[in-house]
Design a protein around this motif. Structure first.
Motif, PDB file in Angstrom:
ATOM      1  N   ILE A 143       7.397  12.390   2.813  1.00 60.31           N
ATOM      2  CA  ILE A 143       6.147  12.220   2.078  1.00 60.31           C
ATOM      3  C   ILE A 143       5.151  13.212   2.657  1.00 60.31           C
ATOM      4  O   ILE A 143       4.791  13.143   3.822  1.00 60.31           O
ATOM      5  CB  ILE A 143       5.621  10.782   2.197  1.00 60.31           C
TER       6      ILE A 143
ATOM      7  N   GLY B  97      -1.147  14.019   0.863  1.00 58.73           N
ATOM      8  CA  GLY B  97      -1.659  13.994  -0.500  1.00 58.73           C
ATOM      9  C   GLY B  97      -0.735  13.320  -1.497  1.00 58.73           C
ATOM     10  O   GLY B  97      -1.159  12.967  -2.597  1.00 58.73           O
ATOM     11  N   GLN B  98       0.529  13.108  -1.144  1.00 62.57           N
ATOM     12  CA  GLN B  98       1.447  12.418  -2.045  1.00 62.57           C
ATOM     13  C   GLN B  98       1.194  10.914  -1.983  1.00 62.57           C
ATOM     14  O   GLN B  98       0.617  10.411  -1.026  1.00 62.57           O
ATOM     15  CB  GLN B  98       2.901  12.718  -1.685  1.00 62.57           C
ATOM     16  N   GLN B  99       1.638  10.198  -3.002  1.00 71.41           N
ATOM     17  CA  GLN B  99       1.441   8.757  -3.086  1.00 71.41           C
ATOM     18  C   GLN B  99       2.770   8.055  -3.305  1.00 71.41           C
ATOM     19  O   GLN B  99       3.723   8.647  -3.800  1.00 71.41           O
ATOM     20  CB  GLN B  99       0.502   8.414  -4.244  1.00 71.41           C
ATOM     21  N   LEU B 100       2.800   6.779  -2.945  1.00 73.66           N
ATOM     22  CA  LEU B 100       3.957   5.924  -3.200  1.00 73.66           C
ATOM     23  C   LEU B 100       3.579   4.892  -4.253  1.00 73.66           C
ATOM     24  O   LEU B 100       2.427   4.474  -4.334  1.00 73.66           O
ATOM     25  CB  LEU B 100       4.376   5.178  -1.929  1.00 73.66           C
ATOM     26  N   ARG B 101       4.539   4.479  -5.033  1.00 71.64           N
ATOM     27  CA  ARG B 101       4.333   3.404  -6.004  1.00 71.64           C
ATOM     28  C   ARG B 101       5.353   2.313  -5.717  1.00 71.64           C
ATOM     29  O   ARG B 101       6.520   2.596  -5.464  1.00 71.64           O
ATOM     30  CB  ARG B 101       4.521   3.917  -7.425  1.00 71.64           C
TER      31      ARG B 101
ATOM     32  N   LYS C 131       1.149  -5.981   2.499  1.00 74.29           N
ATOM     33  CA  LYS C 131       1.276  -4.692   3.170  1.00 74.29           C
ATOM     34  C   LYS C 131       2.689  -4.168   3.016  1.00 74.29           C
ATOM     35  O   LYS C 131       3.623  -4.915   2.761  1.00 74.29           O
ATOM     36  CB  LYS C 131       0.927  -4.793   4.650  1.00 74.29           C
TER      37      LYS C 131
END
Length: 83
Positions: free
Chosen positions: A19, A22-26, A67
């Motif tokens: 990762i 600036g990247q995101q997780l969904r 979390k």
């Protein structure tokens, strides 16, 4: 118990991904893994008429915080910074 917050811990199995900043997780929450698993039926599954709609609630209050804990695994030979 239905309607009561329950702590759930699950694993991702053998999964890994880099990762970048600036990247995101969904995250997706599902009540079953159809067609790999039965549709929320406890016991012998014989008909789609037995399928039950599941309802999940992800709490995000100070009392019932949710979390995701992801391990940070340094790349081989990478220099790490002290925390």
């Amino acid at each position: 118990m239905p309607g009561e917050p329950t702590e759930l811990t699950t694993g991702l199995g053998y999964a890994s991904y880099v990762i970048r900043p600036g990247q995101q997780l969904r995250m997706f929450v599902a009540g079953s893994n159809f067609p790999n698993a039965h549709l929320n039926v406890w016991g012998l599954f014989t008909s789609m008429n037995q399928a039950v709609t599941a309802k999940q609630t992800v709490y995000h209050t100070p009392v019932h915080a949710s979390k995701i804990v992801l391990p940070i695994i340094p790349r081989a030979g990478a220099r790490t910074r002290p925390h």
